[in-house]
Design a protein around this motif. Structure first.
Motif, PDB file in Angstrom:
ATOM      1  N   MET A 322       0.695  -1.294   0.124  1.00 55.43           N
ATOM      2  CA  MET A 322      -0.097   0.040  -0.134  1.00 55.43           C
ATOM      3  C   MET A 322       0.979   1.165  -0.134  1.00 55.43           C
ATOM      4  O   MET A 322       1.922   1.362   0.772  1.00 55.43           O
ATOM      5  CB  MET A 322      -0.948   0.129   1.078  1.00 55.43           C
ATOM      6  N   ALA A 323       0.383   2.379  -0.668  1.00 56.41           N
ATOM      7  CA  ALA A 323       1.101   3.509  -0.831  1.00 56.41           C
ATOM      8  C   ALA A 323       1.041   4.234   0.566  1.00 56.41           C
ATOM      9  O   ALA A 323       0.086   4.047   1.230  1.00 56.41           O
ATOM     10  CB  ALA A 323       0.744   4.430  -1.872  1.00 56.41           C
ATOM     11  N   GLN A 324       1.875   5.027   0.756  1.00 58.18           N
ATOM     12  CA  GLN A 324       1.886   5.879   2.034  1.00 58.18           C
ATOM     13  C   GLN A 324       0.630   6.918   2.155  1.00 58.18           C
ATOM     14  O   GLN A 324       0.220   7.193   3.116  1.00 58.18           O
ATOM     15  CB  GLN A 324       3.102   6.961   2.258  1.00 58.18           C
ATOM     16  N   GLU A 325       0.452   7.402   0.727  1.00 57.68           N
ATOM     17  CA  GLU A 325      -0.848   8.310   0.506  1.00 57.68           C
ATOM     18  C   GLU A 325      -1.650   7.972  -0.579  1.00 57.68           C
ATOM     19  O   GLU A 325      -1.084   7.058  -1.393  1.00 57.68           O
ATOM     20  CB  GLU A 325      -0.089   9.572   0.381  1.00 57.68           C
ATOM     21  N   ALA A 326      -2.688   8.509  -0.574  1.00 59.97           N
ATOM     22  CA  ALA A 326      -3.487   8.196  -1.908  1.00 59.97           C
ATOM     23  C   ALA A 326      -2.787   8.898  -3.117  1.00 59.97           C
ATOM     24  O   ALA A 326      -2.108   9.901  -3.021  1.00 59.97           O
ATOM     25  CB  ALA A 326      -4.811   9.051  -1.694  1.00 59.97           C
ATOM     26  N   LEU A 327      -2.988   7.810  -4.155  1.00 56.29           N
ATOM     27  CA  LEU A 327      -2.235   8.357  -5.438  1.00 56.29           C
ATOM     28  C   LEU A 327      -3.130   9.471  -5.901  1.00 56.29           C
ATOM     29  O   LEU A 327      -4.084   9.411  -6.642  1.00 56.29           O
ATOM     30  CB  LEU A 327      -2.451   7.285  -6.383  1.00 56.29           C
ATOM     31  N   GLN A 328      -2.414  10.618  -6.002  1.00 56.68           N
ATOM     32  CA  GLN A 328      -2.812  11.835  -6.644  1.00 56.68           C
ATOM     33  C   GLN A 328      -2.030  11.993  -8.116  1.00 56.68           C
ATOM     34  O   GLN A 328      -2.045  13.037  -8.548  1.00 56.68           O
ATOM     35  CB  GLN A 328      -2.772  12.998  -5.901  1.00 56.68           C
ATOM     36  N   ALA A 329      -1.112  11.209  -8.256  1.00 60.10           N
ATOM     37  CA  ALA A 329      -0.374  11.204  -9.316  1.00 60.10           C
ATOM     38  C   ALA A 329       0.237   9.767  -9.886  1.00 60.10           C
ATOM     39  O   ALA A 329       0.198   8.819  -8.852  1.00 60.10           O
ATOM     40  CB  ALA A 329       1.097  12.240  -9.118  1.00 60.10           C
ATOM     41  N   PRO A 330       0.604   9.591 -11.021  1.00 63.14           N
ATOM     42  CA  PRO A 330       1.369   8.060 -11.388  1.00 63.14           C
ATOM     43  C   PRO A 330       2.390   7.881 -10.345  1.00 63.14           C
ATOM     44  O   PRO A 330       3.360   8.520  -9.931  1.00 63.14           O
ATOM     45  CB  PRO A 330       1.676   8.368 -12.677  1.00 63.14           C
ATOM     46  N   PHE A 331       2.190   6.396 -10.156  1.00 63.15           N
ATOM     47  CA  PHE A 331       3.013   6.047  -9.201  1.00 63.15           C
ATOM     48  C   PHE A 331       3.942   4.824  -9.686  1.00 63.15           C
ATOM     49  O   PHE A 331       3.275   3.964 -10.034  1.00 63.15           O
ATOM     50  CB  PHE A 331       2.439   5.454  -7.826  1.00 63.15           C
ATOM     51  N   LEU A 332       5.239   4.785  -9.524  1.00 55.58           N
ATOM     52  CA  LEU A 332       6.233   3.734 -10.101  1.00 55.58           C
ATOM     53  C   LEU A 332       6.428   2.851  -8.661  1.00 55.58           C
ATOM     54  O   LEU A 332       6.950   3.328  -7.727  1.00 55.58           O
ATOM     55  CB  LEU A 332       7.370   4.031 -10.571  1.00 55.58           C
ATOM     56  N   LEU A 333       6.403   1.311  -8.851  1.00 56.42           N
ATOM     57  CA  LEU A 333       6.784   0.478  -7.873  1.00 56.42           C
ATOM     58  C   LEU A 333       7.312  -0.636  -8.750  1.00 56.42           C
ATOM     59  O   LEU A 333       7.236  -1.168  -9.816  1.00 56.42           O
ATOM     60  CB  LEU A 333       5.453  -0.208  -7.350  1.00 56.42           C
ATOM     61  N   LYS A 334       8.743  -0.970  -8.164  1.00 57.36           N
ATOM     62  CA  LYS A 334       9.501  -1.927  -8.654  1.00 57.36           C
ATOM     63  C   LYS A 334       9.390  -3.417  -7.651  1.00 57.36           C
ATOM     64  O   LYS A 334       9.605  -2.986  -6.325  1.00 57.36           O
ATOM     65  CB  LYS A 334      11.033  -1.548  -8.606  1.00 57.36           C
ATOM     66  N   ALA A 335       9.139  -4.213  -8.026  1.00 58.54           N
ATOM     67  CA  ALA A 335       8.964  -5.458  -6.960  1.00 58.54           C
ATOM     68  C   ALA A 335       9.425  -6.825  -7.599  1.00 58.54           C
ATOM     69  O   ALA A 335       9.688  -6.859  -8.895  1.00 58.54           O
ATOM     70  CB  ALA A 335       7.295  -5.616  -6.704  1.00 58.54           C
ATOM     71  N   VAL A 336       9.720  -7.735  -6.684  1.00 62.53           N
ATOM     72  CA  VAL A 336       9.993  -9.169  -7.335  1.00 62.53           C
ATOM     73  C   VAL A 336       8.918  -9.951  -6.315  1.00 62.53           C
ATOM     74  O   VAL A 336       9.082 -10.156  -5.097  1.00 62.53           O
ATOM     75  CB  VAL A 336      11.456  -9.686  -6.839  1.00 62.53           C
ATOM     76  N   SER A 337       8.430 -10.802  -7.052  1.00 62.77           N
ATOM     77  CA  SER A 337       7.083 -11.523  -6.288  1.00 62.77           C
ATOM     78  C   SER A 337       7.617 -13.207  -6.487  1.00 62.77           C
ATOM     79  O   SER A 337       8.498 -13.552  -7.431  1.00 62.77           O
ATOM     80  CB  SER A 337       5.703 -11.374  -6.864  1.00 62.77           C
TER      81      SER A 337
END
Length: 669
Positions: A322-337
């Motif tokens: 979950m992001a720290q704040e509500a998304l008011q702009a595009p958000f980039l996430l890098k992950a390994v699942s």
């Protein structure tokens, strides 16, 4: 010395105001446009002498009406919408008192600020392109309001102003790129609250019958994903967002009471925090980057469990991200699942309690069914298979248009009466039957699948990919994903929603003009979407980590001195570029058509022996040339008269006079 603005300059100013205000009408009250039109009409009548300049009383009345309209618009105070509307009102009203050129320049500078302000609403590629157009028009207006009325004809003025505006802005491009690359990426020093519910889209933190199928009717983009290795198969793409544990008889929620974002963040950092030691990581990793669209909500969607995550995020005991704040702009996430990872083989007691909770009363037929099937099954896995077989064998139907179930006994109504539902119906009823039989289970909501974009080599996940499935806890295995929808419509997971509801024709039924439903537009749509993704990923996604990686690849080991030296060299190169550009512009001063034709006129007469001296006025030279060339005397006099008329008393249509000059010049040659 201040000079009064010309009629042409005022037209430029009003055109610039219109261009700047138009994009705000998608987010702000529509009555702003009529306000600008009325103000523009009034100001032009004043310039034409048909109306008088508004007095102080009229100005106060207009301000009162504008503020009253703002209050009646229902905008929350303070908020970005309210502040932007107030600024736009001032921007429109300011043109009423524009008399001097400096007044017009103030309006234009406010326009520059408003172009930047609009990016708080949207940062899409189309918004950026429109912002560039707005900058060109504003800069053209800045040139136009300082232009003498006799300098050019109207058509020439428009072309010259726009050409000069583009040239001026292109000179700024290198500096803009250097600042973009090297300026520190810091968080904003303050924030302005947005209007309530302004950008609330996508998945919510609760699920009732009918909720997710509403998303299934929307082709709005949710997020895009780029895989760093082999792309998983379509049926493996379960993008987990939220886990819903509490059922009140009608809807599923995260907990037994509502949490605001701050309280949820507190819970995720305390008793409901992520504990990686509860995982037994195994299987092959899936590395990817996801760019989430603006949603006004903090939910991020990942392949569960996301073992490694880069980004300013929170993680929970249910393996959410979950992001720290509500998304008011595009958000980039890098992950390994690691999708094959075992989770919670030893289940904490508080999670077991959450995963077994049911209302004390209601849905009695479903409770009795669960107890009977559990006795017949003997083992938990056989019981699960029996419930899934019931969905398959009893002619349950998967549909985007399920019947309403009321507010009570909704599980009974679905399992025994309607037997027609969307994924939320199957997931909710399945978890109810598991819990009624004493098996810990929970509803998971997110997205399943996605559309592969071959042009951009990424996966686009839309709102119609919204999906609900379940997780059950089995001894020795931990949480195991079970998707009861596959028992009824396996094509939903293998091929997507469109294939699953093809027979009833309900896919995007409310979006008749959607490009997704027009095969002949699909190629164009995907190409354009690939360009949009590049903008999202490489421009809007350029953060501190990206900046550090880029500088390190260009400069090697980073140091303050090395970065300063490199940036200084770039600034010096930009300064040299400006000098060269200004020098070339100076050498290529624009020449009005009438002046060019007169120069050629003089050159043609010089070939015939009538040479004009640098100090000769056009009239004196015409007299001398006519005496020297009596056969052309009439043509020479008429050419000079037309030329002087254009220069000193411009006609209404300069193009007619210019064509006459060309005709007369042809007679001399």
């Amino acid at each position: 010395m201040n000079k009064q603005i010309t009629y042409t300059g005022m037209i430029w100013l009003l055109a610039a105001q219109l261009v700047v205000m138009l994009p705000f009408l998608f987010d702000l009250p529509l009555w702003l446009l009529p306000v600008l039109v009325v103000v523009a009409w009034w100001r032009l009548r004043v310039l034409a002498g048909a109306a008088s300049q508004p007095g102080n009383v009229v100005k106060l009345l207009l301000i009162g009406l504008g503020v009253g309209g703002l209050l009646l618009s229902g905008l929350r105070f303070p908020s970005l919408d309210a502040m932007a509307t107030l600024l736009l009102l001032g921007f429109a009203f300011k043109s009423l008192e524009v008399v001097q050129r400096r007044d017009a320049i103030v309006v234009i500078f406010i326009g520059y600020f408003l172009v930047a302000l609009h990016f708080l609403y949207t940062q899409s590629l189309t918004a950026a392109l429109y912002g560039m157009v707005s900058m060109v028009v504003l800069t053209g207006a800045l040139v136009g309001v300082q232009q003498a009325i006799t300098e050019f004809s109207t058509g020439q003025s428009v072309r010259f102003n726009l050409r000069l505006a583009v040239f001026m802005l292109l000179q700024c491009l290198p500096l803009m790129m250097v600042i973009f690359v090297f300026a520190p990426r810091i968080a904003p020093l303050w924030s302005i609250p947005l209007a309530s519910g302004q950008t609330q889209t996508g998945m919510t933190d609760r699920m009732a019958p009918g909720d997710i199928e509403k998303l299934g009717k929307s082709d709005e983009l949710a997020f895009r994903v780029t895989f760093k290795g082999k792309r998983p198969a379509q049926h493996e793409l379960y993008w987990q967002g939220l886990v819903l544990n509490h059922f009140d008889g009608h809807e599923w929620r995260q907990f037994d009471r509502d949490y605001d974002v701050y309280q949820l963040k507190t819970a995720l950092m305390s008793h409901y925090r992520w504990q990686p030691e509860r995982m037994q990581v195994q299987g092959n990793p899936v590395a990817y980057e996801a760019v989430y669209e603006t949603s006004g909500q903090p939910w991020l969607f990942t392949l569960s469990p996301a073992v490694e995550v880069e980004g300013d995020v929170l993680r929970g005991a249910d393996y959410r991200v979950m992001a720290q704040e509500a998304l008011q702009a595009p958000f980039l996430l890098k992950a390994v699942s690691y999708p094959a990872t075992q989770r919670d083989v030893v289940l904490p007691e508080y999670l077991r309690t959450l995963a077994l909770g049911l209302p004390s009363t209601g849905d009695q037929r479903s409770r009795e069914l669960a107890q009977r099937l559990r006795r017949e099954a003997g083992s938990e896995q056989v019981y699960i298979d029996k419930v899934l077989a019931r969905f398959h064998d009893l002619a349950f139907e998967y549909t985007l248009n399920p019947p309403t179930l009321g507010d009570k006994d909704t599980i009974d109504g679905f399992l025994f009466d309607s037997k027609r539902g969307f994924c939320a119906h199957y997931a909710g009823s399945f978890v109810f039957l598991m819990r009624a039989a004493g098996i810990p289970a929970r509803v998971v909501v997110g997205y399943q699948g996605g559309e592969w974009n071959a042009a951009g080599q990424y996966l686009a996940v839309h709102q119609y990919d919204a999906h609900a499935w379940t997780e059950v806890w089995l001894a020795g295995r931990g949480w195991v994903r079970v998707d009861p929808t596959t028992a009824v419509a396996p094509s939903r997971v293998e091929q997507g929603l469109e294939a699953a509801v093809q027979a009833e024709g309900s896919f995007l039924a409310d979006s008749v003009l959607s490009a997704r439903k027009m095969p002949w537009l699909n190629g164009v749509r995907q190409q354009f979407d690939a360009v949009q993704y590049g903008w999202r990923r490489w421009v809007l996604g350029y953060d501190r980590e990206e900046q550090a990686a880029l500088l390190k690849s260009a400069l090697g080991d980073l140091s303050v001195g090395k970065v300063a030296l490199f940036a200084g060299g770039l600034f010096a190169a930009i300064g040299l570029f400006w000098l060269l550009a200004l020098g070339m512009a100076q050498r290529r001063q624009p020449e009005a058509p009438e002046h060019r034709l007169y120069r050629r006129f003089c050159e043609a007469l010089a070939k015939r022996g009538a040479r004009r001296e640098p100090g000769d006025a056009p009239g004196a030279f015409a007299h001398q040339a006519a005496e020297h060339l009596p056969a052309l005397a009439e043509v020479i006099r008429e050419f000079t008269q037309v030329y002087e008329g254009i220069c000193y008393a411009p006609p209404a249509d300069g193009r007619v006079a210019t064509r006459r000059l060309k005709t007369l010049l042809g007679k001399i040659r």
